[in-house]
Motif scaffolding. Structure first.
Motif, PDB file in Angstrom:
ATOM      1  N   GLU A   1      -1.440 -22.399  56.062  1.00 14.49           N
ATOM      2  CA  GLU A   1      -0.154 -21.841  55.651  1.00 14.49           C
ATOM      3  C   GLU A   1       0.555 -22.808  54.716  1.00 14.49           C
ATOM      4  O   GLU A   1       1.159 -22.398  53.719  1.00 14.49           O
ATOM      5  N   ARG A   2       0.480 -24.103  55.022  1.00 12.93           N
ATOM      6  CA  ARG A   2       1.143 -25.124  54.203  1.00 12.93           C
ATOM      7  C   ARG A   2       0.604 -25.109  52.767  1.00 12.93           C
ATOM      8  O   ARG A   2       1.364 -25.286  51.815  1.00 12.93           O
ATOM      9  N   ALA A   3      -0.712 -24.889  52.627  1.00  9.52           N
ATOM     10  CA  ALA A   3      -1.320 -24.888  51.294  1.00  9.52           C
ATOM     11  C   ALA A   3      -0.785 -23.765  50.419  1.00  9.52           C
ATOM     12  O   ALA A   3      -0.808 -23.852  49.187  1.00  9.52           O
ATOM     13  N   LYS A   4      -0.299 -22.695  51.058  1.00  6.59           N
ATOM     14  CA  LYS A   4       0.231 -21.555  50.305  1.00  6.59           C
ATOM     15  C   LYS A   4       1.711 -21.710  49.978  1.00  6.59           C
ATOM     16  O   LYS A   4       2.272 -20.910  49.234  1.00  6.59           O
ATOM     17  N   MET A   5       2.349 -22.725  50.553  1.00  2.37           N
ATOM     18  CA  MET A   5       3.770 -22.941  50.305  1.00  2.37           C
ATOM     19  C   MET A   5       3.995 -23.582  48.945  1.00  2.37           C
ATOM     20  O   MET A   5       3.213 -24.437  48.506  1.00  2.37           O
ATOM     21  N   HIS A   6       5.087 -23.202  48.304  1.00  4.95           N
ATOM     22  CA  HIS A   6       5.523 -23.904  47.109  1.00  4.95           C
ATOM     23  C   HIS A   6       6.054 -25.264  47.541  1.00  4.95           C
ATOM     24  O   HIS A   6       6.539 -25.428  48.665  1.00  4.95           O
ATOM     25  N   GLN A   7       5.952 -26.249  46.666  1.00  4.71           N
ATOM     26  CA  GLN A   7       6.399 -27.598  47.012  1.00  4.71           C
ATOM     27  C   GLN A   7       7.843 -27.604  47.501  1.00  4.71           C
ATOM     28  O   GLN A   7       8.210 -28.375  48.397  1.00  4.71           O
ATOM     29  N   SER A   8       8.667 -26.724  46.942  1.00  4.98           N
ATOM     30  CA  SER A   8      10.077 -26.669  47.332  1.00  4.98           C
ATOM     31  C   SER A   8      10.273 -26.121  48.742  1.00  4.98           C
ATOM     32  O   SER A   8      11.341 -26.286  49.334  1.00  4.98           O
TER      33      SER A   8
END
Length: 331
Positions: free
Chosen positions: A137-144
């Protein structure tokens, strides 16, 4: 200089006494509210059986993955014990947005329920406690999005640590990264001897972000905590017990819930004691450990003052005189 320090200490203790009084009022008000409040997270209540065979009431939280978390309020002789079970088998109980939201709501419900005497945090998935953050899930998050998510997870773990009643982490499998940070926020940790625990974030070129750098040194000492975090090392339950990371390490059983069963035994030891006294003892310890001894003793005095006017204290004295078991009501 000494006078200034004394005045500062008195101001701190006075502020703490006000906070204790406010907390006590909120606690008692919460007991009134909890009796009439419905769990709006779900309209479904269903009986379920835990490994121990005891019937409990399960709150199914409505969400896209409603079974990620199951909260059981045990009944009968175990009334007052709440079991918070993480149940994300496919993701190794990794901490997702959904799980953070569900646990936050569950912790809020527990905090406001004066009938709760102890909480067990465990896994319903054999062989795993919590593998840490949900990296897929984290990999799909935008850096912001990463910073706000970590802040919310940190806030959840802080709230878990601030629950007024005793909390016990039952670690029957791997507790890594955020999973160990969640366990560190609990008052007591019990593991199976084959469980693996570690703050391994350095392997991903990050650091523990939900309290691990602060709680682990307070539990096992600064030097040992640095070694484990710098080396991203995981230890088994036996070694964790030697280090003081867990209070008890037990032989795992065939059903994979030995740590949970030992945690349940401990919760049953806590259950008969005066609930207000237990909460005040936890508050005194948690606040006192962060200050000097003199201030800590004043904090203890302020907490002791809260138990003097309770009906439970009088019941305890009467039971002792009459040589019978006391019946505490949290009043």
């Amino acid at each position: 200089m000494a006078v200034r320090a004394l005045l500062g200490r008195r101001a701190l203790v006075q502020t703490f006494r006000i906070q204790v009084a406010d907390w006590d009022s909120a606690c008692r008000l919460g007991s009134v509210n909890s009796s009439s409040r419905q769990y709006v997270l779900s309209g479904k209540l269903a009986p379920s059986y835990h490994q121990s065979g005891h019937i409990a009431t399960t709150r199914h939280y409505s969400s896209e993955a409603k079974d990620d978390l199951r909260v059981r309020y045990l009944d009968g002789e175990d009334a007052g014990i709440v079991v918070v079970g993480i149940n994300r088998a496919k993701a190794k109980n990794a901490i997702s947005r959904n799980l953070v939201n569900m646990m936050s709501e569950a912790v809020e419900d527990i905090k406001n329920n004066n009938k709760v005497r102890s909480v067990i945090v465990c896994s319903l998935v054999p062989g795993i406690f919590c593998a840490g953050a949900d990296l897929k899930e984290r990999a799909k998050m935008h850096q912001s999005e990463v910073g706000p998510f970590v802040s919310k997870a940190r806030a959840l773990i802080t709230e878990l640590g601030n629950l007024p009643m005793p909390t016990i982490a039952a670690i029957d499998g791997a507790a890594l990264g955020g999973g160990l940070e969640m366990a560190l926020a609990c008052d007591i940790r019990i593991s199976s001897n084959n469980a693996k625990m570690g703050l391994v974030e350095a392997k991903l070129a990050i650091i523990p972000g939900a309290g691990g750098t602060q709680r682990l040194p307070r539990v096992i000492g600064v030097s040992r905590a640095k070694e484990l975090i710098f080396a991203a090392r995981a230890v088994d339950g036996t070694e964790a017990c030697r280090l003081g990371l867990v209070s008890h390490s037990v032989e795992q059983n065939k059903s994979g819930d030995a740590a949970y069963l030992r945690a349940l035994e401990l919760a049953r030891e806590i259950n008969p004691q005066g609930p207000i006294a237990i909460r005040m003892a936890k508050l005194a310890i948690n606040q006192g450990i962060e200050v000097d001894l003199s201030t800590g003793l004043a904090i203890e005095e302020a907490c002791y003052a809260q138990v003097i006017p309770t009906k439970d204290r009088l019941e305890g004295l009467a039971a002792f005189k009459e040589k019978r078991r006391p019946h505490f009501k949290g009043e």
